[in-house]
Design a protein around this motif. Structure first.
Motif, short mmCIF file in Angstrom:
data_model
loop_
_atom_site.label_atom_id
_atom_site.label_comp_id
_atom_site.label_asym_id
_atom_site.label_seq_id
_atom_site.Cartn_x
_atom_site.Cartn_y
_atom_site.Cartn_z
N ARG A 110 0.83 -1.20 0.00
CA ARG A 110 0.00 0.00 0.00
C ARG A 110 0.87 1.26 0.00
NH1 ARG A 110 0.21 0.60 5.64
NH2 ARG A 110 -0.15 -1.38 6.69
N LYS A 111 0.29 2.29 -0.58
CA LYS A 111 1.00 3.57 -0.67
C LYS A 111 0.65 4.43 0.54
CE LYS A 111 0.92 3.80 -5.70
NZ LYS A 111 0.50 4.62 -6.83
N GLY A 112 1.20 5.62 0.56
CA GLY A 112 0.76 6.62 1.54
C GLY A 112 1.40 6.53 2.91
N ASN A 113 2.54 5.82 3.04
CA ASN A 113 3.18 5.74 4.35
C ASN A 113 4.18 6.87 4.49
OD1 ASN A 113 2.21 2.80 4.97
ND2 ASN A 113 3.06 2.79 2.90
N VAL A 114 4.24 7.47 5.68
CA VAL A 114 5.22 8.54 5.89
C VAL A 114 6.32 8.04 6.82
CG1 VAL A 114 3.68 10.49 5.50
CG2 VAL A 114 3.84 9.53 7.76
N THR A 115 7.50 8.60 6.65
CA THR A 115 8.63 8.21 7.50
C THR A 115 9.17 9.43 8.23
OG1 THR A 115 9.23 6.60 5.83
CG2 THR A 115 10.89 7.08 7.47
N ILE A 116 9.34 9.28 9.54
CA ILE A 116 10.00 10.33 10.32
C ILE A 116 11.43 9.83 10.55
CG2 ILE A 116 10.03 11.63 12.49
CD1 ILE A 116 7.02 11.09 12.71
N LEU A 117 12.38 10.58 10.05
CA LEU A 117 13.79 10.17 10.14
C LEU A 117 14.47 10.98 11.24
CD1 LEU A 117 16.29 8.66 9.09
CD2 LEU A 117 16.50 10.42 7.33
N ILE A 118 15.00 10.26 12.25
CA ILE A 118 15.64 10.94 13.37
C ILE A 118 17.13 10.58 13.36
CG2 ILE A 118 15.63 11.23 15.89
CD1 ILE A 118 12.81 9.85 15.80
N LYS A 119 18.00 11.61 13.46
CA LYS A 119 19.44 11.34 13.52
C LYS A 119 19.99 11.95 14.80
CE LYS A 119 20.25 11.28 8.56
NZ LYS A 119 20.78 12.04 7.42
N ALA A 138 11.58 15.95 23.06
CA ALA A 138 11.72 14.77 23.91
C ALA A 138 13.14 14.20 23.90
CB ALA A 138 10.73 13.69 23.49
N VAL A 139 13.82 14.19 22.73
CA VAL A 139 15.12 13.50 22.67
C VAL A 139 16.26 14.37 22.14
CG1 VAL A 139 14.16 11.17 22.51
CG2 VAL A 139 14.51 12.47 20.41
N ASN A 140 15.99 15.63 21.87
CA ASN A 140 17.01 16.55 21.41
C ASN A 140 17.92 15.97 20.32
OD1 ASN A 140 18.46 18.92 21.40
ND2 ASN A 140 19.89 18.22 23.01
N PRO A 141 17.35 15.57 19.18
CA PRO A 141 18.16 14.93 18.13
C PRO A 141 19.00 15.95 17.35
CG PRO A 141 15.89 15.22 17.40
CD PRO A 141 15.95 15.76 18.80
N ASP A 142 19.98 15.46 16.58
CA ASP A 142 20.73 16.36 15.70
C ASP A 142 19.79 16.88 14.62
OD1 ASP A 142 22.87 15.73 17.25
OD2 ASP A 142 23.58 14.14 15.89
N THR A 143 19.01 15.94 13.99
CA THR A 143 17.99 16.37 13.02
C THR A 143 16.79 15.45 13.14
OG1 THR A 143 18.82 14.92 11.29
CG2 THR A 143 19.66 17.18 11.27
N VAL A 144 15.65 15.99 12.81
CA VAL A 144 14.46 15.15 12.68
C VAL A 144 13.62 15.73 11.55
CG1 VAL A 144 13.37 16.36 14.64
CG2 VAL A 144 12.33 14.29 13.78
N GLU A 145 13.24 14.87 10.62
CA GLU A 145 12.48 15.37 9.46
C GLU A 145 11.52 14.31 8.93
OE1 GLU A 145 14.92 15.85 5.97
OE2 GLU A 145 16.24 14.24 6.57
N VAL A 146 10.51 14.79 8.22
CA VAL A 146 9.59 13.87 7.57
C VAL A 146 10.07 13.71 6.15
CG1 VAL A 146 7.21 13.54 6.80
CG2 VAL A 146 7.67 14.64 8.99
N VAL A 147 10.34 12.46 5.76
CA VAL A 147 10.76 12.25 4.38
C VAL A 147 9.56 11.77 3.57
CG1 VAL A 147 13.21 11.94 4.81
CG2 VAL A 147 11.72 9.98 4.97
N GLY A 148 9.60 12.03 2.27
CA GLY A 148 8.46 11.82 1.37
C GLY A 148 7.74 10.50 1.58
N LYS A 149 6.56 10.40 1.01
CA LYS A 149 5.76 9.19 1.21
C LYS A 149 6.37 8.00 0.51
CE LYS A 149 1.46 11.30 2.31
NZ LYS A 149 0.09 11.56 1.99
N ILE A 150 6.28 6.84 1.17
CA ILE A 150 6.76 5.61 0.53
C ILE A 150 5.64 4.59 0.43
CG2 ILE A 150 9.19 5.88 1.16
CD1 ILE A 150 8.71 3.78 3.38
N ALA A 151 5.84 3.66 -0.48
CA ALA A 151 4.92 2.53 -0.58
C ALA A 151 5.59 1.35 0.13
CB ALA A 151 4.67 2.19 -2.04
N LEU A 152 4.81 0.58 0.89
CA LEU A 152 5.35 -0.61 1.53
C LEU A 152 4.85 -1.83 0.77
CD1 LEU A 152 4.77 0.18 5.32
CD2 LEU A 152 6.91 0.30 4.04
#
Ligand code: ADP
Ligand code: ASP
Ligand code: MG
Length: 435
Positions: A292-301, A359-373
């Motif tokens: 299915r399409k429409g999944n979002v990813t939050i990438l935390i570094k 909450a965790v004071n990350p170096d970066t946190v961003e939403v990356v484009g939608k992915i299909a799983l």
């Protein structure tokens, strides 16, 4: 022998399909319990009755009462009763329905009426008794399904004389209001009835000859699957193989009742069996590919994230506070991705990102484009070398970039995340690598 038969929307769509349904039911005296969906599409851009009802409710919210959408619903049911020459006062039921929608404060009542009206019609066509799902399918005060109470009420129908028709998709709350399951939920009602009456088989009649390895809208003529296990079915339907609602498994699991997916328009085809275990069946390594399409990813570094005790818990509590469930959490040493199915609301996503930052004071946190799983599922892949290699080689050959990988610990599935634009290409490539 007792069979519970659920008929889906396409089977309920027209006089011709309901006549077909009648022939199927009357050809086998074991087919005593019938669960029906609302009428579905009759042709490509037709509108499902459930969608029309939701539109009628929207009209009521916007203009104070139902408008044109309800007239289309009225036409469909009046037309069915006329063509079958039924002795059913359909106008009275339609008037009650329209008044009920105009007086309701949630869309559930409206959404449920397609199955209600459809069951009244089918009961009359068959000469069977109509039993309202509101009387036997019950929810608890907190809105969760009351499995045990429901089971007792359904079991009381077990030895009833003659056949019974029950509307799918909904039940009743303790305060008397109607509540529906999620979309496609008539499959769940069928399973609930099968458990309650201790059926020998739950026949789920739809518009395809059972499960194919993948969605026939993506791959032309995919291989048919003779049998699937309950677990495989859940993985596949949760990931997007819309043939059967993923929650249909829970009620039938207790007594290991087999589910048989059948085609109303090709009743001689044996369809697909869904069983507690498929041991003894000669099945391919892969039993299904769904996605299915429409999944979002939050990438935390964050540097040294892996050593920070409680990091994952803090991130997940942000999502928990917002009532959002997580699909997958692929991690690296200093990175963590959180894959969510579509949260819909962009401002909510921004808020979540902000709270994770706090909450965790990350170096970066961003939403990356939608992915299909895409899930590749099969008991056969456990302890078997080369399955993953075949999948990734196929994707590489098709120039599909893999954005995420996850393998379930039971080795029942491998899930890959790809760009949405690569979705169909990826499924096609994986399918042809195995078949
Ligand atoms: P119903 O209205 O009978 O409940 P659904 O539309 O919910 O039917 O489910 C049947 C549809 O599921 C088929 O028409 C087909 O397009 C779709 N489908 C998706 N994945 C698969 C698959 N792997 N095998 C067969 N059908 C699939
Ligand atoms: N009619 C409902 C829907 O369209 C339920 C169902 O068909 O199973 O989702
Ligand atoms: Mg369905």
């Amino acid at each position: 022998m007792v069979k519970v038969c659920k008929f889906g929307g396409t089977s309920m769509a027209s006089v011709a399909s309901i006549t077909q349904v009648k022939d199927i039911i009357l050809s086998d005296p074991a087919r005593k319990f019938v669960v029906v969906s609302a009428p579905g599409k009759r042709f490509g851009d037709d509108i499902k009755v459930t969608d029309l009802l939701l539109e009628a409710y929207r009209e009521k919210c916007e203009f104070g009462s139902c408008g044109n959408a309800f007239e289309l619903i009225r036409d469909r049911f009046v037309g069915l009763c006329r063509d079958f020459d039924l002795d059913l006062d359909i106008d009275r039921y339609l008037d009650e329905t329209e008044a009920g929608i105009n007086n309701s404060t949630s869309s559930d009542f409206a959404a449920s009426r397609g199955e209600y009206l459809s069951a009244l019609v089918v009961a009359e066509v068959l000469g069977y008794r109509f039993v309202d799902a509101a009387e036997i399918v019950k929810f608890k005060v907190d809105g969760t399904f009351d499995a045990e109470y429901t089971n007792d009420l359904v079991a009381a129908l077990k030895n009833a004389e003659g056949g019974i028709v029950i509307p799918g998709f909904y039940g009743r709350m303790p305060d008397g209001t109607i509540k529906t399951f999620s979309r496609g939920g008539s499959d769940v009602t069928g399973a609930i009835v099968a458990r309650g009456v201790s059926a020998d088989v739950y026949e789920n009649w739809t518009d395809v000859n059972g499960f194919m390895v993948t969605d026939p809208r993506i791959v032309k003529n995919p291989r048919h699957i003779a049998a699937l296990s309950y677990e495989e079915l859940r993985e596949l339907s949760y990931m997007g193989a819309s043939v059967l609602h993923p929650d249909s498994i829970f009620p039938v699991k207790y007594n290991k009742i087999p589910i048989n997916i059948r085609n109303t328009f090709e009743p001689e085809n044996p369809g697909t069996l869904i069983l507690a275990s498929t041991d003894g069946y000669d099945l391919p390594l892969i039993t299904g590919i769904a996605g299915r399409k429409g999944n979002v990813t939050i990438l935390i570094k964050k540097s040294m994230m892996n050593g920070e005790v409680g990091f994952t818990r803090k991130v997940l509590s942000v999502l928990e506070r917002h009532g959002i469930s997580v699909e997958h959490i692929p991690t690296g040493i200093d990175t963590m991705s959180i894959v969510l199915s579509d949260v819909g609301d962009a401002s909510l996503l921004e808020k979540i990102v902000e709270e994770i930052r706090g909450a965790v004071n990350p170096d970066t946190v961003e939403v990356v484009g939608k992915i299909a799983l895409i899930a590749v599922v099969g008991h056969g892949m456990a302890n078997r070398l080369g399955t993953a290699a075949t999948i990734f080689n196929a994707l590489y050959q098709a120039s599909v970039n893999v954005r995420m990988i996850d393998q379930g610990s039971s080795e029942l599935n491998i899930i890959v995340g790809v760009e949405e634009s690569d979705y169909a290409k990826a499924i096609d490539a994986i399918y042809h690598a195995f078949f």
